[in-house]
Design a protein around this motif. Structure first.
Motif, PDB file in Angstrom:
ATOM      1  N   ILE A 263      16.739  46.181  46.180  1.00  0.00           N
ATOM      2  CA  ILE A 263      16.978  45.386  44.977  1.00  0.00           C
ATOM      3  C   ILE A 263      15.845  45.568  43.973  1.00  0.00           C
ATOM      4  O   ILE A 263      16.066  45.666  42.756  1.00  0.00           O
ATOM      5  CB  ILE A 263      17.163  43.893  45.324  1.00  0.00           C
ATOM      6  CG1 ILE A 263      18.466  43.683  46.091  1.00  0.00           C
ATOM      7  CG2 ILE A 263      17.172  43.052  44.052  1.00  0.00           C
ATOM      8  CD1 ILE A 263      19.707  44.077  45.332  1.00  0.00           C
ATOM      9  N   SER A 264      14.601  45.609  44.455  1.00  0.00           N
ATOM     10  CA  SER A 264      13.475  45.773  43.531  1.00  0.00           C
ATOM     11  C   SER A 264      13.556  47.128  42.820  1.00  0.00           C
ATOM     12  O   SER A 264      13.260  47.234  41.628  1.00  0.00           O
ATOM     13  CB  SER A 264      12.148  45.660  44.286  1.00  0.00           C
ATOM     14  OG  SER A 264      12.030  46.663  45.281  1.00  0.00           O
ATOM     15  N   ARG A 265      13.993  48.164  43.546  1.00  0.00           N
ATOM     16  CA  ARG A 265      14.136  49.482  42.926  1.00  0.00           C
ATOM     17  C   ARG A 265      15.339  49.528  41.984  1.00  0.00           C
ATOM     18  O   ARG A 265      15.315  50.238  40.981  1.00  0.00           O
ATOM     19  CB  ARG A 265      14.270  50.554  44.002  1.00  0.00           C
ATOM     20  CG  ARG A 265      12.987  50.795  44.798  1.00  0.00           C
ATOM     21  CD  ARG A 265      11.856  51.297  43.902  1.00  0.00           C
ATOM     22  NE  ARG A 265      10.694  51.689  44.663  1.00  0.00           N
ATOM     23  CZ  ARG A 265      10.453  52.934  45.065  1.00  0.00           C
ATOM     24  NH1 ARG A 265      11.284  53.900  44.771  1.00  0.00           N
ATOM     25  NH2 ARG A 265       9.368  53.210  45.763  1.00  0.00           N
ATOM     26  N   VAL A 266      16.409  48.799  42.318  1.00  0.00           N
ATOM     27  CA  VAL A 266      17.566  48.723  41.403  1.00  0.00           C
ATOM     28  C   VAL A 266      17.151  48.101  40.085  1.00  0.00           C
ATOM     29  O   VAL A 266      17.510  48.584  38.998  1.00  0.00           O
ATOM     30  CB  VAL A 266      18.714  47.912  42.053  1.00  0.00           C
ATOM     31  CG1 VAL A 266      19.784  47.599  41.007  1.00  0.00           C
ATOM     32  CG2 VAL A 266      19.331  48.692  43.207  1.00  0.00           C
ATOM     33  N   ALA A 267      16.371  47.033  40.156  1.00  0.00           N
ATOM     34  CA  ALA A 267      15.897  46.398  38.928  1.00  0.00           C
ATOM     35  C   ALA A 267      15.014  47.345  38.124  1.00  0.00           C
ATOM     36  O   ALA A 267      15.098  47.416  36.887  1.00  0.00           O
ATOM     37  CB  ALA A 267      15.114  45.125  39.282  1.00  0.00           C
TER      38      ALA A 267
ATOM     39  N   SER B 299      15.286  59.884  35.704  1.00  0.00           N
ATOM     40  CA  SER B 299      14.219  59.098  36.337  1.00  0.00           C
ATOM     41  C   SER B 299      14.775  57.848  36.999  1.00  0.00           C
ATOM     42  O   SER B 299      14.317  57.443  38.074  1.00  0.00           O
ATOM     43  CB  SER B 299      13.154  58.718  35.305  1.00  0.00           C
ATOM     44  OG  SER B 299      13.708  57.903  34.286  1.00  0.00           O
ATOM     45  N   ALA B 300      15.787  57.220  36.373  1.00  0.00           N
ATOM     46  CA  ALA B 300      16.402  56.038  36.972  1.00  0.00           C
ATOM     47  C   ALA B 300      17.112  56.411  38.269  1.00  0.00           C
ATOM     48  O   ALA B 300      17.044  55.684  39.264  1.00  0.00           O
ATOM     49  CB  ALA B 300      17.392  55.398  35.994  1.00  0.00           C
TER      50      ALA B 300
ATOM     51  N   ARG C 293      15.073  56.294  50.462  1.00  0.00           N
ATOM     52  CA  ARG C 293      14.114  56.955  51.338  1.00  0.00           C
ATOM     53  C   ARG C 293      13.106  55.985  51.939  1.00  0.00           C
ATOM     54  O   ARG C 293      12.576  56.220  53.027  1.00  0.00           O
ATOM     55  CB  ARG C 293      13.369  58.045  50.562  1.00  0.00           C
ATOM     56  CG  ARG C 293      14.221  59.270  50.227  1.00  0.00           C
ATOM     57  CD  ARG C 293      13.453  60.236  49.366  1.00  0.00           C
ATOM     58  NE  ARG C 293      14.208  61.459  49.128  1.00  0.00           N
ATOM     59  CZ  ARG C 293      13.885  62.361  48.206  1.00  0.00           C
ATOM     60  NH1 ARG C 293      12.821  62.174  47.439  1.00  0.00           N
ATOM     61  NH2 ARG C 293      14.624  63.448  48.049  1.00  0.00           N
ATOM     62  N   ASP C 294      12.839  54.899  51.241  1.00  0.00           N
ATOM     63  CA  ASP C 294      11.870  53.915  51.726  1.00  0.00           C
ATOM     64  C   ASP C 294      12.405  53.107  52.904  1.00  0.00           C
ATOM     65  O   ASP C 294      11.629  52.484  53.638  1.00  0.00           O
ATOM     66  CB  ASP C 294      11.471  52.957  50.599  1.00  0.00           C
ATOM     67  CG  ASP C 294      10.529  53.606  49.599  1.00  0.00           C
ATOM     68  OD1 ASP C 294       9.977  54.669  49.928  1.00  0.00           O
ATOM     69  OD2 ASP C 294      10.357  53.055  48.499  1.00  0.00           O
ATOM     70  N   LEU C 295      13.724  53.107  53.088  1.00  0.00           N
ATOM     71  CA  LEU C 295      14.310  52.332  54.174  1.00  0.00           C
ATOM     72  C   LEU C 295      13.988  52.969  55.523  1.00  0.00           C
ATOM     73  O   LEU C 295      14.022  54.190  55.663  1.00  0.00           O
ATOM     74  CB  LEU C 295      15.828  52.252  54.003  1.00  0.00           C
ATOM     75  CG  LEU C 295      16.365  51.473  52.799  1.00  0.00           C
ATOM     76  CD1 LEU C 295      17.864  51.674  52.685  1.00  0.00           C
ATOM     77  CD2 LEU C 295      16.022  49.992  52.918  1.00  0.00           C
ATOM     78  N   SER C 296      13.711  52.128  56.506  1.00  0.00           N
ATOM     79  CA  SER C 296      13.579  52.634  57.866  1.00  0.00           C
ATOM     80  C   SER C 296      14.970  52.967  58.394  1.00  0.00           C
ATOM     81  O   SER C 296      15.993  52.557  57.819  1.00  0.00           O
ATOM     82  CB  SER C 296      12.904  51.594  58.762  1.00  0.00           C
ATOM     83  OG  SER C 296      13.765  50.494  58.968  1.00  0.00           O
ATOM     84  N   GLU C 297      15.034  53.680  59.503  1.00  0.00           N
ATOM     85  CA  GLU C 297      16.324  54.026  60.088  1.00  0.00           C
ATOM     86  C   GLU C 297      17.103  52.768  60.458  1.00  0.00           C
ATOM     87  O   GLU C 297      18.317  52.677  60.218  1.00  0.00           O
ATOM     88  CB  GLU C 297      16.111  54.903  61.332  1.00  0.00           C
ATOM     89  CG  GLU C 297      17.392  55.307  62.030  1.00  0.00           C
ATOM     90  CD  GLU C 297      18.258  56.242  61.222  1.00  0.00           C
ATOM     91  OE1 GLU C 297      19.452  56.379  61.561  1.00  0.00           O
ATOM     92  OE2 GLU C 297      17.751  56.830  60.238  1.00  0.00           O
TER      93      GLU C 297
END
Length: 233
Positions: free
Chosen positions: A222-226, A159-160, A169-173
């Motif tokens: 960074i928010s997803r890394v945390a 899950s991590a 995937r959330d990043l734009s190109e």
């Protein structure tokens, strides 16, 4: 567990055959082997160099004699999601008969397939590789022994890992390309190997535009890394 990554050329695999003649690649999103019929059902992400290449690849796949079923699930620009069923290949039969199993998604491009295969014991892995050499061309890209503790940690922390994948995937190109360039050119190193000015020149935009893009990309990742760190077992 013995985990082996193989770069394989299967002469009776339709995906390999088509990727060798068309400018397309295939990545397995899901796979399931039917022991009653000795067939492999897969859901594949098919990517073409452009829309025409994808059209040619899908057409060749649909008409390939080694394919038993085909269904186009969705398509967007030069990427498609397809469900297919193929007969068991000779290499697949050898691995299954030796007690081997697929441990990860496979990727097929330019006439070869990157295959992740697992074995419970060393002798099974060695015997299978020797048998495969008789009828197939392949290279062992990686081989490692996975201890129980490592395997347990991997399963518990899937899950991590998925959280980090979703962050990408959330990043734009534009955000992805800017972050990649910043890392490659040493923007985040100390001392810095690149500045906002050099990155702005590379993308032909203003320094403020590069700065905003970097901040957005960093905020998303960074928010997803945390979040992933909190989920780690």
């Amino acid at each position: 567990m013995i985990d082996i990554t193989i770069d394989m050329e299967q002469y009776d695999c339709p995906y390999i055959d088509i990727s060798d003649g068309c400018d397309v690649s295939f990545s397995a999103a899901q796979w399931e082997f039917d022991r009653r019929t000795d067939t492999l059902e897969t859901r594949m992400i098919t990517e073409g160099a452009d829309r025409d290449a994808l059209d040619n690849g899908l057409g060749a796949l649909r008409e390939h004699p080694n394919l038993t079923d085909y269904d186009l699930l969705s398509r967007q620009d030069r990427v498609a999601h397809v469900r297919t069923t193929i007969e068991e290949t000779a290499a697949m039969h050898t691995i299954r008969e030796s007690g081997g199993y697929i441990t990860g998604p496979f990727h097929i491009e330019e006439g070869s397939e990157l295959w992740h295969v697992g074995f419970d014991r060393e002798d099974g892995a060695n015997g299978t590789l020797a048998e495969l050499e008789r009828q197939n061309e392949f290279d062992v890209v990686a081989r490692r022994s996975v201890e129980l503790a490592d395997l347990q940690g991997f399963v518990q922390n899937v899950s991590a890992a998925m959280t980090l994948i979703e962050a990408c995937r959330d990043l734009s190109e534009t955000e992805r390309r800017t972050l990649e360039a910043a890392v490659d050119e040493g923007y985040f190193e100390c001392p810095r190997g690149a500045t906002l000015g050099t990155l702005a020149e590379r993308f032909d935009v203003s320094k403020s535009a590069v700065s905003k893009t970097l901040r957005r990309g960093q905020s998303k990742t960074i928010s997803r890394v945390a979040e992933a760190l909190r989920a780690l077992d």
